[in-house]
Design a protein around this motif. Structure first.
Motif, PDB file in Angstrom:
ATOM      1  N   LEU A   1     115.673-100.290 100.943  1.00  0.00           N
ATOM      2  CA  LEU A   1     115.058 -99.544  99.846  1.00  0.00           C
ATOM      3  C   LEU A   1     115.672 -98.154  99.659  1.00  0.00           C
ATOM      4  N   GLU A   2     116.229 -97.602 100.706  1.00  0.00           N
ATOM      5  CA  GLU A   2     116.822 -96.264 100.607  1.00  0.00           C
ATOM      6  C   GLU A   2     117.841 -96.213  99.474  1.00  0.00           C
ATOM      7  N   GLY A   3     117.657 -95.239  98.563  1.00  0.00           N
ATOM      8  CA  GLY A   3     118.566 -95.098  97.433  1.00  0.00           C
ATOM      9  C   GLY A   3     118.259 -95.987  96.251  1.00  0.00           C
ATOM     10  N   THR A   4     117.162 -96.749  96.317  1.00  0.00           N
ATOM     11  CA  THR A   4     116.809 -97.670  95.238  1.00  0.00           C
ATOM     12  C   THR A   4     115.935 -96.974  94.188  1.00  0.00           C
ATOM     13  N   PRO A   5     116.322 -96.964  92.928  1.00  0.00           N
ATOM     14  CA  PRO A   5     115.453 -96.399  91.886  1.00  0.00           C
ATOM     15  C   PRO A   5     114.216 -97.269  91.684  1.00  0.00           C
ATOM     16  N   PHE A   6     113.108 -96.636  91.294  1.00  0.00           N
ATOM     17  CA  PHE A   6     111.872 -97.383  91.048  1.00  0.00           C
ATOM     18  C   PHE A   6     111.114 -96.761  89.883  1.00  0.00           C
ATOM     19  N   VAL A   7     110.210 -97.562  89.318  1.00  0.00           N
ATOM     20  CA  VAL A   7     109.271 -97.082  88.308  1.00  0.00           C
ATOM     21  C   VAL A   7     107.892 -97.623  88.671  1.00  0.00           C
ATOM     22  N   LEU A   8     106.954 -96.729  88.924  1.00  0.00           N
ATOM     23  CA  LEU A   8     105.554 -97.075  89.138  1.00  0.00           C
ATOM     24  C   LEU A   8     104.822 -96.789  87.828  1.00  0.00           C
ATOM     25  N   ALA A   9     104.151 -97.808  87.279  1.00  0.00           N
ATOM     26  CA  ALA A   9     103.464 -97.638  85.997  1.00  0.00           C
ATOM     27  C   ALA A   9     102.039 -98.167  86.114  1.00  0.00           C
ATOM     28  N   LEU A  10     101.115 -97.557  85.357  1.00  0.00           N
ATOM     29  CA  LEU A  10      99.725 -97.997  85.374  1.00  0.00           C
ATOM     30  C   LEU A  10      99.007 -97.514  84.122  1.00  0.00           C
ATOM     31  N   ASP A  11      97.927 -98.221  83.782  1.00  0.00           N
ATOM     32  CA  ASP A  11      97.060 -97.810  82.678  1.00  0.00           C
ATOM     33  C   ASP A  11      95.992 -96.877  83.235  1.00  0.00           C
ATOM     34  N   VAL A  12      95.749 -95.758  82.555  1.00  0.00           N
ATOM     35  CA  VAL A  12      94.848 -94.716  83.055  1.00  0.00           C
ATOM     36  C   VAL A  12      93.789 -94.386  82.020  1.00  0.00           C
ATOM     37  N   LEU A  13      92.527 -94.300  82.473  1.00  0.00           N
ATOM     38  CA  LEU A  13      91.410 -93.867  81.636  1.00  0.00           C
ATOM     39  C   LEU A  13      90.585 -92.876  82.443  1.00  0.00           C
ATOM     40  N   SER A  14      90.328 -91.705  81.891  1.00  0.00           N
ATOM     41  CA  SER A  14      89.527 -90.691  82.589  1.00  0.00           C
ATOM     42  C   SER A  14      88.041 -90.986  82.415  1.00  0.00           C
ATOM     43  N   GLY A  15      87.263 -90.740  83.475  1.00  0.00           N
ATOM     44  CA  GLY A  15      85.825 -90.949  83.422  1.00  0.00           C
ATOM     45  C   GLY A  15      85.118 -89.786  82.739  1.00  0.00           C
ATOM     46  N   PRO A  16      83.811 -89.910  82.538  1.00  0.00           N
ATOM     47  CA  PRO A  16      83.036 -88.841  81.889  1.00  0.00           C
ATOM     48  C   PRO A  16      83.155 -87.530  82.651  1.00  0.00           C
ATOM     49  N   GLY A  17      83.396 -86.466  81.923  1.00  0.00           N
ATOM     50  CA  GLY A  17      83.464 -85.142  82.530  1.00  0.00           C
ATOM     51  C   GLY A  17      84.785 -84.802  83.186  1.00  0.00           C
ATOM     52  N   ALA A  18      85.772 -85.693  83.114  1.00  0.00           N
ATOM     53  CA  ALA A  18      87.080 -85.388  83.705  1.00  0.00           C
ATOM     54  C   ALA A  18      87.689 -84.171  83.007  1.00  0.00           C
ATOM     55  N   PHE A  19      88.460 -83.400  83.750  1.00  0.00           N
ATOM     56  CA  PHE A  19      89.021 -82.175  83.182  1.00  0.00           C
ATOM     57  C   PHE A  19      90.334 -81.840  83.879  1.00  0.00           C
ATOM     58  N   GLY A  20      90.967 -80.764  83.423  1.00  0.00           N
ATOM     59  CA  GLY A  20      92.187 -80.277  84.050  1.00  0.00           C
ATOM     60  C   GLY A  20      93.326 -81.276  83.954  1.00  0.00           C
TER      61      GLY A  20
ATOM     62  N   ALA B   1      95.761 -95.275  78.670  1.00  0.00           N
ATOM     63  CA  ALA B   1      97.134 -94.904  78.310  1.00  0.00           C
ATOM     64  C   ALA B   1      98.067 -95.397  79.412  1.00  0.00           C
ATOM     65  N   ARG B   2      99.237 -95.904  78.999  1.00  0.00           N
ATOM     66  CA  ARG B   2     100.230 -96.387  79.962  1.00  0.00           C
ATOM     67  C   ARG B   2     101.100 -95.219  80.407  1.00  0.00           C
ATOM     68  N   LEU B   3     101.085 -94.922  81.708  1.00  0.00           N
ATOM     69  CA  LEU B   3     101.868 -93.823  82.256  1.00  0.00           C
ATOM     70  C   LEU B   3     102.861 -94.365  83.276  1.00  0.00           C
ATOM     71  N   SER B   4     104.044 -93.762  83.332  1.00  0.00           N
ATOM     72  CA  SER B   4     105.095 -94.188  84.256  1.00  0.00           C
ATOM     73  C   SER B   4     105.526 -93.019  85.126  1.00  0.00           C
ATOM     74  N   PHE B   5     105.805 -93.331  86.388  1.00  0.00           N
ATOM     75  CA  PHE B   5     106.252 -92.341  87.359  1.00  0.00           C
ATOM     76  C   PHE B   5     107.467 -92.934  88.071  1.00  0.00           C
ATOM     77  N   SER B   6     108.590 -92.248  87.984  1.00  0.00           N
ATOM     78  CA  SER B   6     109.833 -92.805  88.514  1.00  0.00           C
ATOM     79  C   SER B   6     110.384 -91.949  89.647  1.00  0.00           C
ATOM     80  N   GLY B   7     111.386 -92.488  90.319  1.00  0.00           N
ATOM     81  CA  GLY B   7     112.048 -91.776  91.401  1.00  0.00           C
ATOM     82  C   GLY B   7     113.066 -92.671  92.061  1.00  0.00           C
ATOM     83  N   THR B   8     113.605 -92.218  93.156  1.00  0.00           N
ATOM     84  CA  THR B   8     114.557 -92.979  93.958  1.00  0.00           C
ATOM     85  C   THR B   8     114.105 -92.931  95.404  1.00  0.00           C
ATOM     86  N   PHE B   9     113.978 -94.081  96.022  1.00  0.00           N
ATOM     87  CA  PHE B   9     113.482 -94.147  97.390  1.00  0.00           C
ATOM     88  C   PHE B   9     114.348 -93.311  98.340  1.00  0.00           C
ATOM     89  N   ALA B  10     113.673 -92.451  99.090  1.00  0.00           N
ATOM     90  CA  ALA B  10     114.313 -91.666 100.148  1.00  0.00           C
ATOM     91  C   ALA B  10     113.259 -91.472 101.224  1.00  0.00           C
TER      92      ALA B  10
END
Length: 237
Positions: free
Chosen positions: A88-107, A137-146
């Motif tokens: 896995l070292e040096g392997t690019p990745f994309v972690l993606a998920l659907d996100v919904l904030s609950g009542p009163g979420a902030f910041g 909402a669909r959000l993606s977070f990427s990086g390279t394994f190190a």
């Protein structure tokens, strides 16, 4: 036949140095996951599966309680029915998920971390925040394994994971925050895409350049040709 042999050799060489295909999972049911948490200070967190309310179907509920900036807490989930022993070292990745904030979420909502689990020890790497999402909402977070990017958050294994291959590795994600009182967010359709690492083939062998003795033979042949041509002209042929 010779050109065809050369083509086949080049093709086989390219195949032998090509990386394996991408490793992908996409889960919106979450029946094959284990859930936990890690925290600092007096913070607490939970990640639990809820059968309804997702996008669609089941969803994950992550609720954190962090009263002060000295408190942080993350809910964690590891997908248990998928693992790999690939490098896995040096392997690019994309972690993606659907996100919904609950009542009163902030910041900034919650912070998302990629999780790696090896032999019961869990490692985390923070990849960014969700912000507040009023609808899924669909959000993606990427990086390279190190390996050096990960921090051990539970278990008694080494300080960093072994990403060099040959070790059974599972994946998941963490969601949490700091100093946000009680905050809830929902997650669905979590996917992880590990791009293939393409290793270039070795360089082609250098062209067959004549050696000094070969150059001498070529020069001698040229001189003999010129002498023969001169004799032919002198004899009137």
């Amino acid at each position: 036949m010779k050109p065809m042999h050369g083509f086949l050799a080049a093709a086989l060489g390219a195949l032998s140095f090509a990386a394996h295909g991408a490793i992908v999972f996409n889960d919106g049911d979450f029946t094959s996951w284990t859930f936990g948490s890690y925290a600092a200070g007096t913070g607490t967190a939970t990640m639990v599966r809820e059968a309804a309310g997702g996008n669609p179907g089941a969803r994950l509920n992550v609720t954190t309680v962090t009263a002060t900036l000295a408190d942080s807490a993350y809910g964690t989930g590891i997908k248990t029915d998928y693992s790999t022993t690939a490098q896995l070292e040096g392997t690019p990745f994309v972690l993606a998920l659907d996100v919904l904030s609950g009542p009163g979420a902030f910041g900034q909502g919650q912070d998302i971390g990629l999780l790696v689990e090896q032999g019961g020890t869990v490692y985390a790497w923070s990849r960014g925040v969700t912000n507040v999402q009023a609808a899924f909402a669909r959000l993606s977070f990427s990086g390279t394994f190190a390996a050096a990017s990960f921090t051990r958050v539970s278990g008694a294994g080494p300080a960093t994971p072994n990403l060099g291959g040959g070790v059974t590795t599972r994946f998941g994600f963490a969601a949490g925050n700091t100093g946000s009182n009680t905050l809830t967010q929902y997650y669905d359709n979590v996917s992880l895409d590990l791009a293939p690492v393409v290793v270039p083939p070795p360089p082609s062998p250098p062209a067959n350049i004549p050696t000094l003795s070969q150059w001498a033979l070529i020069l001698l042949a040229g001189l003999l040709g010129l002498v023969a041509l001169g004799r032919m002209r002198a004899s009137g042929r």
